[in-house]
Design an enzyme around this catalytic site. Sequence first.
Site, PDB file in Angstrom:
ATOM      1  N   HIS A   1      -3.366   3.902  -1.614  1.00  0.00           N
ATOM      2  CA  HIS A   1      -4.125   2.777  -1.583  1.00  0.00           C
ATOM      3  C   HIS A   1      -5.042   3.218  -0.555  1.00  0.00           C
ATOM      4  CE1 HIS A   1      -1.104   0.044  -3.395  1.00  0.00           C
ATOM      5  NE2 HIS A   1      -0.391   1.001  -3.225  1.00  0.00           N
TER       6      HIS A   1
ATOM      7  N   ARG B   1      -7.835   0.897   0.107  1.00  0.00           N
ATOM      8  CA  ARG B   1      -8.437  -0.280   0.708  1.00  0.00           C
ATOM      9  C   ARG B   1      -9.975  -0.611   0.616  1.00  0.00           C
ATOM     10  NH1 ARG B   1      -3.220  -1.909   0.588  1.00  0.00           N
ATOM     11  NH2 ARG B   1      -1.934  -0.852   2.123  1.00  0.00           N
TER      12      ARG B   1
ATOM     13  N   ASN C   1      -5.210  -2.914  -5.723  1.00  0.00           N
ATOM     14  CA  ASN C   1      -5.343  -4.140  -4.978  1.00  0.00           C
ATOM     15  C   ASN C   1      -6.312  -4.177  -3.899  1.00  0.00           C
ATOM     16  OD1 ASN C   1      -3.825  -2.071  -3.889  1.00  0.00           O
ATOM     17  ND2 ASN C   1      -2.396  -3.361  -2.835  1.00  0.00           N
TER      18      ASN C   1
ATOM     19  N   ASP D   1      -0.350  -2.412  -9.489  1.00  0.00           N
ATOM     20  CA  ASP D   1       0.311  -1.993  -8.444  1.00  0.00           C
ATOM     21  C   ASP D   1       0.623  -3.061  -7.299  1.00  0.00           C
ATOM     22  OD1 ASP D   1       2.434   0.043  -7.026  1.00  0.00           O
ATOM     23  OD2 ASP D   1       0.787  -0.016  -5.812  1.00  0.00           O
TER      24      ASP D   1
ATOM     25  N   HIS E   1       6.994   4.582  -7.749  1.00  0.00           N
ATOM     26  CA  HIS E   1       7.989   4.435  -6.941  1.00  0.00           C
ATOM     27  C   HIS E   1       9.323   4.036  -7.092  1.00  0.00           C
ATOM     28  CE1 HIS E   1       6.433   0.322  -6.572  1.00  0.00           C
ATOM     29  NE2 HIS E   1       5.352   0.664  -5.982  1.00  0.00           N
TER      30      HIS E   1
ATOM     31  N   ASP F   1       2.574   6.737  -2.349  1.00  0.00           N
ATOM     32  CA  ASP F   1       2.331   5.124  -2.003  1.00  0.00           C
ATOM     33  C   ASP F   1       1.734   5.216  -0.737  1.00  0.00           C
ATOM     34  OD1 ASP F   1       2.088   2.534  -2.560  1.00  0.00           O
ATOM     35  OD2 ASP F   1       4.307   2.286  -2.408  1.00  0.00           O
TER      36      ASP F   1
END
Length: 404
Positions: free
Chosen positions: A51, A53, A83, A140, A220, A292
Amino acid sequence: MTANTKVNIISASLGSSFVDDIGISISNFDFSAIDFSRCVVFPGFCDVHVHFREPGFFYKETIASGSLASARGGYTAVCTMPNLNPVPDSTEHLKIQRDIIEDSACIHVYPYGSITVGQKGEELSDLDGMAPDVIGFSDDGRGVQSDDMMRAAMKKAKALNKPIVAHCEVNELLRGGYIHDGAYATQHGHRGICSESEWAQIARDIELVKEIGVKYHVCHISTKESVELIRKAKAEGVDITCETGPHYLVMDDSMLQEDGRFKMNPPLRSKEDRNALVEGIIDGTIDMIATDHAPHSAEEKSRGLENSAFGVVGIETAFPIMYTYLVKPGIITMDRLVELMVINPRKRFGIELGCDYSIWDLQEEYTVDPAEFVSLGKATPFEGWKVNGRCLATVCDGKLVYKK
Ligand SMILES: [Zn+2]
């Protein structure tokens, strides 16, 4: 000294072209400060689950900081989860992220497109439009709750020859939980997340994959039931792969502390789950290690187990942790670790290995100190752990992208 004569190259089954690349490239750089007699060169690690961001949450991590942190961890290729804000659910939204990657990533960064619009699970994203520019499709952070929605996504992904990368979680089984529903939760009065919330959706998806035949990958995995379901599906010839994270392999809920840096989703499970995961990486049920890597601000991680944000960083500690706690004690071989961190993720996701490698001093011992991280996220359950293995330099596409 010609550098390549003294370096131990871990090439596993990569073949001679990679070794030739290394020889050529190392001699092109001035690595004269490095004592190569204690170094090992690894092909560029590949993490299919991070991630970064951006766009949307640059205060947690940017593509520049995340990709440099990855290089510091020996990675030359990563796949970013959607996300974000805006969620990459259309070509227009995806382009915002692709432009930032183009401008600021120092390694290969491959975005996922979301499965559903806004990751809300209600309407399929523009999978057709995004397909040429994404590594696969994932929601995810959220499970796709509706069977019909997942079926439609799988059919579309199959037609586009892209993988569905599933965060498996049944919302109605969560009941406000935030750590594993086990001994620690009971003893300390916390609300637990049951194992079934994960494996029940994996079980559903396996049936859908049997029906549709899409390339399917589970994010995961953390429970012993998940390992068993995937083992059985593989034996039946289902096109399924999966990943787990370093923390699930070396930690369990007996090691929890009342601190946000121990909070991630899925949570650290029981000792039996952890043992089953280790069994899974030994026997090949689990195909790859993915971190992750999920950075948050210090404030967002400062609110204890109940109220901190889910997610911990991991891209800068993955290799040292795996090497120190799985390879050194002889639980897995170094070749197996290279399969888990380089070969299998690249094969499954079709990510080629170019002139990409990192140089490590495996003898250096140190204590994990988040203050040294390049990532903007500092919350790690490994803070204070003793590890071996320091990345000295990382080369991506023949360019030096990180040097200690
Ligand atoms: Zn994630």
